[in-house]
Design a protein around this motif. Structure first.
Motif, mmCIF file in Angstrom:
data_model
loop_
_atom_site.group_PDB
_atom_site.id
_atom_site.type_symbol
_atom_site.label_atom_id
_atom_site.label_comp_id
_atom_site.label_asym_id
_atom_site.label_seq_id
_atom_site.Cartn_x
_atom_site.Cartn_y
_atom_site.Cartn_z
ATOM 1 N N ASN A 64 0.805 -1.215 0.000
ATOM 2 C CA ASN A 64 0.000 0.000 0.000
ATOM 3 C C ASN A 64 0.840 1.268 0.000
ATOM 4 O O ASN A 64 0.511 2.242 0.657
ATOM 5 N N GLY A 65 1.934 1.262 -0.737
ATOM 6 C CA GLY A 65 2.774 2.440 -0.811
ATOM 7 C C GLY A 65 3.767 2.585 0.324
ATOM 8 O O GLY A 65 4.602 3.472 0.310
ATOM 9 N N VAL A 66 3.711 1.743 1.358
ATOM 10 C CA VAL A 66 4.610 1.847 2.500
ATOM 11 C C VAL A 66 5.859 1.024 2.226
ATOM 12 O O VAL A 66 5.781 -0.167 1.948
ATOM 13 N N VAL A 67 7.013 1.682 2.275
ATOM 14 C CA VAL A 67 8.275 0.978 2.013
ATOM 15 C C VAL A 67 9.155 0.889 3.250
ATOM 16 O O VAL A 67 10.230 0.294 3.203
ATOM 17 N N GLY A 68 8.705 1.447 4.368
ATOM 18 C CA GLY A 68 9.470 1.338 5.604
ATOM 19 C C GLY A 68 8.679 1.854 6.783
ATOM 20 O O GLY A 68 7.768 2.662 6.630
ATOM 21 N N GLY A 69 9.033 1.348 7.966
ATOM 22 C CA GLY A 69 8.351 1.768 9.182
ATOM 23 C C GLY A 69 9.337 2.004 10.315
ATOM 24 O O GLY A 69 10.362 1.328 10.419
ATOM 25 N N LEU A 70 9.028 2.968 11.159
ATOM 26 C CA LEU A 70 9.844 3.357 12.301
ATOM 27 C C LEU A 70 8.912 3.619 13.474
ATOM 28 O O LEU A 70 7.872 4.253 13.308
ATOM 29 N N VAL A 71 9.288 3.104 14.649
ATOM 30 C CA VAL A 71 8.566 3.420 15.871
ATOM 31 C C VAL A 71 9.588 3.857 16.901
ATOM 32 O O VAL A 71 10.592 3.171 17.122
ATOM 33 N N VAL A 72 9.354 5.007 17.509
ATOM 34 C CA VAL A 72 10.233 5.529 18.553
ATOM 35 C C VAL A 72 9.425 5.752 19.826
ATOM 36 O O VAL A 72 8.218 5.962 19.774
ATOM 37 N N GLY A 73 10.117 5.703 20.942
ATOM 38 C CA GLY A 73 9.453 5.926 22.224
ATOM 39 C C GLY A 73 10.400 5.611 23.364
ATOM 40 O O GLY A 73 11.566 5.982 23.332
ATOM 41 N N ARG A 74 9.889 4.847 24.336
ATOM 42 C CA ARG A 74 10.694 4.435 25.485
ATOM 43 C C ARG A 74 11.375 3.111 25.191
ATOM 44 O O ARG A 74 10.910 2.333 24.357
ATOM 45 N N ALA A 75 12.445 2.850 25.911
ATOM 46 C CA ALA A 75 13.214 1.615 25.718
ATOM 47 C C ALA A 75 12.333 0.388 25.913
ATOM 48 O O ALA A 75 11.393 0.390 26.714
ATOM 49 N N ASN A 76 12.662 -0.648 25.162
ATOM 50 C CA ASN A 76 11.981 -1.923 25.309
ATOM 51 C C ASN A 76 12.236 -2.477 26.709
ATOM 52 O O ASN A 76 13.308 -2.242 27.286
ATOM 53 N N PRO A 77 11.291 -3.218 27.298
ATOM 54 C CA PRO A 77 11.418 -3.657 28.686
ATOM 55 C C PRO A 77 12.578 -4.626 28.950
ATOM 56 O O PRO A 77 12.998 -4.773 30.087
ATOM 57 N N TYR A 78 13.100 -5.261 27.935
ATOM 58 C CA TYR A 78 14.157 -6.249 28.147
ATOM 59 C C TYR A 78 15.565 -5.663 28.096
ATOM 60 O O TYR A 78 16.540 -6.401 28.195
ATOM 61 N N VAL A 79 15.706 -4.342 27.964
ATOM 62 C CA VAL A 79 17.039 -3.721 27.969
ATOM 63 C C VAL A 79 17.183 -2.845 29.211
ATOM 64 O O VAL A 79 16.196 -2.382 29.785
ATOM 65 N N ALA A 80 18.431 -2.606 29.586
ATOM 66 C CA ALA A 80 18.702 -1.750 30.744
ATOM 67 C C ALA A 80 18.201 -0.344 30.463
ATOM 68 O O ALA A 80 18.361 0.166 29.350
ATOM 69 N N PRO A 81 17.599 0.291 31.461
ATOM 70 C CA PRO A 81 17.115 1.654 31.240
ATOM 71 C C PRO A 81 18.268 2.617 31.004
ATOM 72 O O PRO A 81 19.393 2.384 31.445
ATOM 73 N N ALA A 82 17.975 3.685 30.319
ATOM 74 C CA ALA A 82 18.982 4.709 30.036
ATOM 75 C C ALA A 82 19.341 5.441 31.320
ATOM 76 O O ALA A 82 18.528 5.550 32.239
ATOM 77 N N THR A 83 20.542 5.959 31.345
ATOM 78 C CA THR A 83 21.000 6.724 32.499
ATOM 79 C C THR A 83 20.825 8.223 32.277
ATOM 80 O O THR A 83 21.203 9.021 33.126
ATOM 81 N N GLU A 84 20.287 8.596 31.121
ATOM 82 C CA GLU A 84 20.037 9.992 30.787
ATOM 83 C C GLU A 84 18.871 10.031 29.794
ATOM 84 O O GLU A 84 18.491 9.013 29.235
ATOM 85 N N PRO A 85 18.271 11.205 29.573
ATOM 86 C CA PRO A 85 17.146 11.291 28.634
ATOM 87 C C PRO A 85 17.534 10.784 27.235
ATOM 88 O O PRO A 85 18.624 11.080 26.743
ATOM 89 N N GLU A 86 16.641 10.041 26.647
ATOM 90 C CA GLU A 86 16.905 9.451 25.341
ATOM 91 C C GLU A 86 15.623 9.336 24.534
ATOM 92 O O GLU A 86 14.531 9.460 25.067
#
Length: 171
Positions: free
Chosen positions: A64-86
């Motif tokens: 349907n015309g879509v050639v790529g997708g991106l989702v941004v937000g908070r870190a996934n639950p299985y990784v260590a949280p960031a130590t600064e804003p990200e």
């Protein structure tokens, strides 16, 4: 939803090249997995979902015309949280059948711009580190550096970090 369809296309593409492990053996259908569908819906409703469309390129083979997708937000639950804003890249996939080059880089540039608009100095993501680290090597020329490694139920992953607050220094 678009992320699931792009993931199915990428899984089939990887499987056809013998690169299994990232998202399955090449025959897995994420669009038939209720957990994947729910996650994709959450992505779509998060406010952090972006897609690259191409209506002017004629014979593109895409969804349907879509050639790529991106989702941004908070870190996934299985990784260590960031130590600064990200800003965290939760999902990035392109339709490999379209034959287009640079779509992933354009989407990553969108993530970088969003992070800068938010005043955030760090862009992070996690990626599959198996099969010789090909995906890791994809992100390095995009400005990402290797961070911590991790494993989730046998899936080897690596955090990739792009320090936006350091860009332009030393030039």
């Amino acid at each position: 939803p678009t992320p699931v369809r792009l993931q199915d296309i990428a899984t089939a593409w990887l499987g056809s090249r013998g690169r299994t492990g990232q998202w399955g053996d090449g025959t897995v259908k994420h669009a038939e997995n209720p957990e994947c569908i729910e996650r994709s819906k959450e992505f779509a409703e998060s406010g952090g979902a972006w897609r690259r469309q191409n209506h002017d390129e004629g014979e593109l083979k895409n969804i349907n015309g879509v050639v790529g997708g991106l989702v941004v937000g908070r870190a996934n639950p299985y990784v260590a949280p960031a130590t600064e804003p990200e800003l965290y890249v939760n999902f990035l996939a392109t339709d490999r059948r379209s034959g287009r080059k640079g779509i992933g880089a354009l989407l990553l540039e969108k993530a970088r711009a969003l992070a800068r608009e938010m005043g955030v100095g760090v862009l992070r993501l996690d990626c599959y580190a198996g099969n010789g680290g090909g995906l890791v090597r994809y992100y390095e020329p995009q400005g990402f550096e290797r961070g911590e490694s991790f494993e989730v139920t046998g899936w080897p992953g690596l955090i990739m970090v792009r320090r936006l607050d350091k860009e332009g220094e030393g030039r």
